[in-house]
Scaffold this motif. Sequence first.
Motif, PDB file in Angstrom:
ATOM      1  N   ILE A 165       0.820  -1.210   0.000  1.00  0.00           N
ATOM      2  CA  ILE A 165       0.000   0.000   0.000  1.00  0.00           C
ATOM      3  C   ILE A 165       0.856   1.263   0.000  1.00  0.00           C
ATOM      4  N   THR A 166       1.928   1.288   0.777  1.00  0.00           N
ATOM      5  CA  THR A 166       2.661   2.535   0.998  1.00  0.00           C
ATOM      6  C   THR A 166       3.775   2.794  -0.009  1.00  0.00           C
ATOM      7  N   SER A 167       4.433   1.754  -0.507  1.00  0.00           N
ATOM      8  CA  SER A 167       5.622   2.001  -1.336  1.00  0.00           C
ATOM      9  C   SER A 167       5.651   1.210  -2.636  1.00  0.00           C
ATOM     10  N   SER A 168       4.709   0.328  -2.863  1.00  0.00           N
ATOM     11  CA  SER A 168       4.703  -0.447  -4.099  1.00  0.00           C
ATOM     12  C   SER A 168       4.238   0.421  -5.264  1.00  0.00           C
ATOM     13  N   THR A 169       4.860   0.231  -6.419  1.00  0.00           N
ATOM     14  CA  THR A 169       4.534   1.047  -7.601  1.00  0.00           C
ATOM     15  C   THR A 169       3.462   0.348  -8.433  1.00  0.00           C
ATOM     16  N   TRP A 170       2.228   0.813  -8.299  1.00  0.00           N
ATOM     17  CA  TRP A 170       1.127   0.301  -9.112  1.00  0.00           C
ATOM     18  C   TRP A 170       0.131   1.428  -9.310  1.00  0.00           C
ATOM     19  N   ASP A 171      -0.629   1.333 -10.372  1.00  0.00           N
ATOM     20  CA  ASP A 171      -1.520   2.417 -10.785  1.00  0.00           C
ATOM     21  C   ASP A 171      -2.920   2.184 -10.219  1.00  0.00           C
ATOM     22  N   HIS A 172      -3.223   2.855  -9.111  1.00  0.00           N
ATOM     23  CA  HIS A 172      -4.540   2.664  -8.496  1.00  0.00           C
ATOM     24  C   HIS A 172      -5.658   3.215  -9.370  1.00  0.00           C
ATOM     25  N   ARG A 173      -5.355   4.227 -10.194  1.00  0.00           N
ATOM     26  CA  ARG A 173      -6.397   4.775 -11.063  1.00  0.00           C
ATOM     27  C   ARG A 173      -6.841   3.747 -12.104  1.00  0.00           C
ATOM     28  N   MET A 174      -5.895   2.964 -12.599  1.00  0.00           N
ATOM     29  CA  MET A 174      -6.252   1.932 -13.567  1.00  0.00           C
ATOM     30  C   MET A 174      -7.106   0.858 -12.911  1.00  0.00           C
ATOM     31  N   VAL A 175      -6.801   0.517 -11.655  1.00  0.00           N
ATOM     32  CA  VAL A 175      -7.613  -0.460 -10.935  1.00  0.00           C
ATOM     33  C   VAL A 175      -9.041   0.057 -10.796  1.00  0.00           C
ATOM     34  N   ARG A 176      -9.183   1.329 -10.433  1.00  0.00           N
ATOM     35  CA  ARG A 176     -10.515   1.904 -10.297  1.00  0.00           C
ATOM     36  C   ARG A 176     -11.259   1.881 -11.631  1.00  0.00           C
ATOM     37  N   ALA A 177     -10.547   2.220 -12.708  1.00  0.00           N
ATOM     38  CA  ALA A 177     -11.183   2.205 -14.026  1.00  0.00           C
ATOM     39  C   ALA A 177     -11.634   0.794 -14.385  1.00  0.00           C
ATOM     40  N   ASN A 178     -10.814  -0.220 -14.062  1.00  0.00           N
ATOM     41  CA  ASN A 178     -11.191  -1.612 -14.327  1.00  0.00           C
ATOM     42  C   ASN A 178     -12.446  -1.992 -13.542  1.00  0.00           C
ATOM     43  N   VAL A 179     -12.492  -1.593 -12.271  1.00  0.00           N
ATOM     44  CA  VAL A 179     -13.661  -1.888 -11.440  1.00  0.00           C
ATOM     45  C   VAL A 179     -14.902  -1.207 -12.006  1.00  0.00           C
ATOM     46  N   ALA A 180     -14.748   0.051 -12.428  1.00  0.00           N
ATOM     47  CA  ALA A 180     -15.894   0.800 -12.947  1.00  0.00           C
ATOM     48  C   ALA A 180     -16.438   0.162 -14.218  1.00  0.00           C
ATOM     49  N   TRP A 240     -16.106  -2.936 -15.177  1.00  0.00           N
ATOM     50  CA  TRP A 240     -16.729  -4.211 -14.813  1.00  0.00           C
ATOM     51  C   TRP A 240     -18.126  -3.976 -14.239  1.00  0.00           C
ATOM     52  N   ALA A 241     -18.255  -2.944 -13.376  1.00  0.00           N
ATOM     53  CA  ALA A 241     -19.546  -2.673 -12.736  1.00  0.00           C
ATOM     54  C   ALA A 241     -20.607  -2.280 -13.765  1.00  0.00           C
ATOM     55  N   PRO A 271     -16.480   2.898  -7.372  1.00  0.00           N
ATOM     56  CA  PRO A 271     -15.184   2.744  -8.029  1.00  0.00           C
ATOM     57  C   PRO A 271     -14.289   3.975  -7.953  1.00  0.00           C
ATOM     58  N   ASN A 272     -14.810   5.100  -7.498  1.00  0.00           N
ATOM     59  CA  ASN A 272     -14.001   6.313  -7.505  1.00  0.00           C
ATOM     60  C   ASN A 272     -14.125   7.047  -6.173  1.00  0.00           C
ATOM     61  N   TRP A 273     -12.980   7.366  -5.594  1.00  0.00           N
ATOM     62  CA  TRP A 273     -12.911   8.038  -4.293  1.00  0.00           C
ATOM     63  C   TRP A 273     -11.892   9.155  -4.345  1.00  0.00           C
ATOM     64  N   ARG A 274     -12.104  10.160  -3.501  1.00  0.00           N
ATOM     65  CA  ARG A 274     -11.092  11.191  -3.256  1.00  0.00           C
ATOM     66  C   ARG A 274     -11.051  11.461  -1.755  1.00  0.00           C
TER      67      ARG A 274
END
Length: 277
Positions: free
Chosen positions: A49-64, A66-67, A124-127
């Motif tokens: 969660i804190t230091s791994s390099t991954w694109d959370h926005r792409m995950v959210r887009a995938n979830v959206a 799919w939904a 799927p989207n939070w701020r």
Amino acid sequence: MLDGAVRRSDQRVKGELYVRGLLTDGQRKSMQPMAERLGVDHQGLQQFITSSTWDHRMVRANVARWAVEAVDPAAYVIDDSGFPKDGTASPCVARQYSGTLGKTGNCQIGVSVHLATDTASVAPNWRLFCPASWDDTTITDPQHAAEVRRKRERAGIGDDIRHREKWRLALDMLDEMTDEWGLPKLPVTADSGYGDCTLFRLGLAERGMAYVVQVDPTATAHPGDATPATPIYTGRGRPPRPAYPNPPATLKALALAAGRRRVRPVTWRHGSRPTPT
């Protein structure tokens, strides 16, 4: 959901464990309790969660996306939730009103956009809402601003995260979902925390999005057929600007004046909380 966003296999394993920890039974969803329930080292989850390099926005887009296929949503629901905190070190925590708490308390506030039907809902989207007290650019006292900058650095808040009103965050997320993720422009619903904001309603109208929002009956507006008029210029002073000839009325008065035939009842489903008697 992690396709394309998490490329390394070890990251995908940790990501799946983290999601599983969130979905398993247990009230506390912090790293160590979740890791204990899963039987894994909590440091691995923390690192993901804190230091791994991954694109959370792409995950959210995938979830959206799919939904949209799985849920076939009828509307976007704008809401915000409070997350109570004991200390002051968590990012953007402050004393602020929380609908979740039903009062002002020490908490974080998350603004969310849900894809919803009568029987299902996916967020799927939070701020994370950044209060002005966490934005050093809004603070005039240099010493206080420096303290806030140090606090932001310790919490890992980037320079791009600044104080922005909740209704603006909601519009930002709707733009991201429709313009960047390719989601349809569904009707928008929200409570009076957003509906009372004229700029929010105008922003939805400018985007061509239908909406049904709660408003305070004491809020004021002009009738739909009211037209601004420009007073005759007398030749003295500045030329007059167009203005409504009559003062605005409360929304309750406008609804009553429209008559029964113009009013349409809207039935909301009962929420999960019991209605106080």
